[in-house]
Design an enzyme around this catalytic site. Structure first.
Site, PDB file in Angstrom:
ATOM      1  N   ASP A  33      61.667  27.037   2.258  1.00  0.00           N
ATOM      2  CA  ASP A  33      60.920  27.585   3.295  1.00  0.00           C
ATOM      3  C   ASP A  33      60.159  27.046   4.346  1.00  0.00           C
ATOM      4  O   ASP A  33      59.636  25.712   3.933  1.00  0.00           O
ATOM      5  CB  ASP A  33      60.280  28.951   2.769  1.00  0.00           C
ATOM      6  CG  ASP A  33      60.532  30.189   3.868  1.00  0.00           C
ATOM      7  OD1 ASP A  33      60.068  29.972   4.915  1.00  0.00           O
ATOM      8  OD2 ASP A  33      61.024  31.425   3.529  1.00  0.00           O
ATOM      9  N   TYR A 154      73.273  36.019  17.219  1.00  0.00           N
ATOM     10  CA  TYR A 154      72.818  36.638  15.950  1.00  0.00           C
ATOM     11  C   TYR A 154      74.078  36.792  15.400  1.00  0.00           C
ATOM     12  O   TYR A 154      74.634  36.372  14.374  1.00  0.00           O
ATOM     13  CB  TYR A 154      71.747  37.576  15.967  1.00  0.00           C
ATOM     14  CG  TYR A 154      71.424  38.051  14.318  1.00  0.00           C
ATOM     15  CD1 TYR A 154      70.883  37.073  13.632  1.00  0.00           C
ATOM     16  CD2 TYR A 154      71.967  39.120  13.868  1.00  0.00           C
ATOM     17  CE1 TYR A 154      70.683  37.383  12.215  1.00  0.00           C
ATOM     18  CE2 TYR A 154      71.796  39.590  12.513  1.00  0.00           C
ATOM     19  CZ  TYR A 154      71.141  38.676  11.776  1.00  0.00           C
ATOM     20  OH  TYR A 154      70.862  39.064  10.336  1.00  0.00           O
ATOM     21  N   LYS A 158      76.481  34.936  12.475  1.00  0.00           N
ATOM     22  CA  LYS A 158      76.639  35.479  11.181  1.00  0.00           C
ATOM     23  C   LYS A 158      78.266  35.614  10.799  1.00  0.00           C
ATOM     24  O   LYS A 158      78.802  35.636   9.755  1.00  0.00           O
ATOM     25  CB  LYS A 158      76.079  36.882  11.064  1.00  0.00           C
ATOM     26  CG  LYS A 158      74.548  36.858  10.779  1.00  0.00           C
ATOM     27  CD  LYS A 158      74.026  36.049   9.492  1.00  0.00           C
ATOM     28  CE  LYS A 158      72.721  36.251   9.533  1.00  0.00           C
ATOM     29  NZ  LYS A 158      72.144  35.461   8.339  1.00  0.00           N
TER      30      LYS A 158
HETATM   31  P1  NAI Z   1      62.476  37.794   6.498  1.00  0.00           P
HETATM   32  O1  NAI Z   1      62.176  37.235   7.813  1.00  0.00           O
HETATM   33  O2  NAI Z   1      61.710  38.378   5.628  1.00  0.00           O
HETATM   34  O3  NAI Z   1      62.609  35.968   5.707  1.00  0.00           O
HETATM   35  C1  NAI Z   1      63.414  35.089   6.256  1.00  0.00           C
HETATM   36  C2  NAI Z   1      62.689  33.737   5.659  1.00  0.00           C
HETATM   37  O4  NAI Z   1      63.625  32.719   6.183  1.00  0.00           O
HETATM   38  C3  NAI Z   1      61.395  33.623   6.207  1.00  0.00           C
HETATM   39  O5  NAI Z   1      60.671  33.441   4.849  1.00  0.00           O
HETATM   40  C4  NAI Z   1      61.354  32.391   7.088  1.00  0.00           C
HETATM   41  O6  NAI Z   1      60.047  31.921   6.894  1.00  0.00           O
HETATM   42  C5  NAI Z   1      62.699  31.707   6.573  1.00  0.00           C
HETATM   43  N1  NAI Z   1      62.876  30.964   7.462  1.00  0.00           N
HETATM   44  C6  NAI Z   1      63.169  31.198   8.754  1.00  0.00           C
HETATM   45  N2  NAI Z   1      63.499  30.007   9.647  1.00  0.00           N
HETATM   46  C7  NAI Z   1      63.384  28.958   8.744  1.00  0.00           C
HETATM   47  C8  NAI Z   1      63.749  27.857   8.907  1.00  0.00           C
HETATM   48  N3  NAI Z   1      63.818  27.194  10.105  1.00  0.00           N
HETATM   49  N4  NAI Z   1      63.476  26.767   7.929  1.00  0.00           N
HETATM   50  C9  NAI Z   1      63.362  27.396   6.514  1.00  0.00           C
HETATM   51  N5  NAI Z   1      62.919  28.612   6.442  1.00  0.00           N
HETATM   52  C10 NAI Z   1      63.044  29.603   7.452  1.00  0.00           C
HETATM   53  O7  NAI Z   1      64.168  38.414   6.599  1.00  0.00           O
HETATM   54  P2  NAI Z   1      64.962  38.756   5.598  1.00  0.00           P
HETATM   55  O8  NAI Z   1      65.213  40.128   6.220  1.00  0.00           O
HETATM   56  O9  NAI Z   1      64.818  38.672   4.131  1.00  0.00           O
HETATM   57  O10 NAI Z   1      66.451  38.037   5.821  1.00  0.00           O
HETATM   58  C11 NAI Z   1      66.991  37.043   4.880  1.00  0.00           C
HETATM   59  C12 NAI Z   1      68.419  37.007   5.686  1.00  0.00           C
HETATM   60  O11 NAI Z   1      69.099  38.257   5.479  1.00  0.00           O
HETATM   61  C13 NAI Z   1      68.676  36.535   6.833  1.00  0.00           C
HETATM   62  O12 NAI Z   1      69.701  35.563   6.763  1.00  0.00           O
HETATM   63  C14 NAI Z   1      68.792  37.628   7.634  1.00  0.00           C
HETATM   64  O13 NAI Z   1      69.819  37.318   8.866  1.00  0.00           O
HETATM   65  C15 NAI Z   1      69.714  38.242   6.778  1.00  0.00           C
HETATM   66  N6  NAI Z   1      69.818  39.784   6.974  1.00  0.00           N
HETATM   67  C16 NAI Z   1      68.854  40.526   7.062  1.00  0.00           C
HETATM   68  C17 NAI Z   1      68.859  41.726   7.342  1.00  0.00           C
HETATM   69  C18 NAI Z   1      67.834  42.984   7.340  1.00  0.00           C
HETATM   70  O14 NAI Z   1      67.940  43.972   7.837  1.00  0.00           O
HETATM   71  N7  NAI Z   1      66.542  42.437   6.956  1.00  0.00           N
HETATM   72  C19 NAI Z   1      70.128  42.534   7.825  1.00  0.00           C
HETATM   73  C20 NAI Z   1      71.336  41.615   7.559  1.00  0.00           C
HETATM   74  C21 NAI Z   1      71.262  40.386   7.201  1.00  0.00           C
END
Ligand code: NAI
Length: 264
Positions: A33, A154, A158
């Site tokens: 991360d 986005y 995906k």
């Molecule tokens: P979150 O924001 O809680 O966690 C995402 C993590 O990715 C963070 O720890 C962030 O620091 C890390 N990250 C972001 N950019 C980065 C980079 N350049 N290099 C390394 N790490 C990086 O988000 P969440 O909700 O846990 O999302 C996880 C996945 O699930 C994502 O791919 C998101 O698109 C997908 N997703 C989430 C949904 C939601 O409703 N929360 C719905 C559908 C998909």
């Protein structure tokens, strides 16, 4: 037997819950991360991905049993395609040599039900062609029109990721090496990513209009974690190239009952 996993996005949301679940059951997790991880790296750049892969392989001792790619952003900026598509695909490709050394190698990525939303065919094609510079250029043409138009980055990232999983999963690199590669597509998950949006009635109404979830409504991160963990378990011997919509029924609501007529 304990397995060694690489989990991206391990500092927050779905990635953090995945890392915790794996550690709690005795597996070894190498988190990647931006910060607060075993490997602090920026997956938005080629150099960051190469560095992350090299350090993860080194920490693993050369053998990785599972990779779960959760890192992603949903901002209406061009970087969304760099992180959500290339930050997953390029990293995974660089981890293949270490996966190949496992007896039961598996990989799973997080796509989204947003893969079903309006997207740019041109932007999807540039990503699938592996042309990050062109993809960024196309993304920027949307981003400059403001956040509403820029959001298309986005779903386009995906959609491309889901198609990459289907395309690559059956190739010599993945299936040929016995590596099961699949995706999970969540609906609206309660994590820091959606916190602000879900905090107001207007935000919730906007999200719900686009993501219908007749089964149990907004979902906890653990509902996605459980699928990711199963997909990367030893037991998953024959599932490949699937995009599993774990989304409270959003996919079935939006696409209806006929997704098979392609062969009619
Ligand atoms: P979150 O924001 O809680 O966690 C995402 C993590 O990715 C963070 O720890 C962030 O620091 C890390 N990250 C972001 N950019 C980065 C980079 N350049 N290099 C390394 N790490 C990086 O988000 P969440 O909700 O846990 O999302 C996880 C996945 O699930 C994502 O791919 C998101 O698109 C997908 N997703 C989430 C949904 C939601 O409703 N929360 C719905 C559908 C998909």
């Amino acid at each position: 037997m304990a397995r060694t996993y690489v989990v991206t996005g391990s500092a927050s949301g779905i990635g953090a819950a995945t890392a915790k679940t794996l550690r709690d059951r005795g597996d070894r997790v190498i988190g990647i991360d931006l910060r607060d991880a075993e490997v602090a790296a920026d997956l938005s750049t080629s150099a960051g991905r190469a560095d992350a892969a090299a350090r993860a392989i080194e920490l693993s001792g050369g053998v990785i049993d599972g990779v779960i790619a959760c890192a992603g952003i949903s901002a209406p900026i061009a970087k969304t395609v760099s992180i959500n598509y290339f930050g997953v695909t390029e990293l995974l490709e660089q981890l293949v040599p270490a996966l190949q050394k496992s007896d039961a190698p598996r990989a799973a990525v997080v796509s989204s039900m947003a893969s079903l939303q309006a997207n740019s065919a041109e932007l999807v094609a540039a990503q699938l062609a592996g042309d990050e510079a062109k993809a960024l250029e196309i993304a920027e043409t949307f981003v400059v029109q403001g956040p509403e138009v820029g959001y298309i980055t986005y779903p386009s990232s995906k959609r491309a990721l889901a198609r990459w999983v289907r395309r690559e999963s059956i190739t010599p690199t993945w299936a040929g090496n016995g590596i099961a590669l699949n995706a999970v597509a969540p609906g609206t998950v309660i994590t820091p990513m959606t916190e602000q949006l879900l905090a107001t009635p207007e935000g919730r109404a906007m999200v719900d209009a686009n993501v219908p979830m007749p089964l149990n409504y907004h979902q906890p991160a653990q509902s996605i974690v459980d699928v990711l963990v199963w997909l990367t378990n030893v037991e998953n011997t024959h599932m490949a190239g699937q995009v599993i919509y774990c989304d409270g029924g959003a996919d079935a609501t939006l696409r209806g009952d006929d997704i098979w007529s392609w062969s009619d």
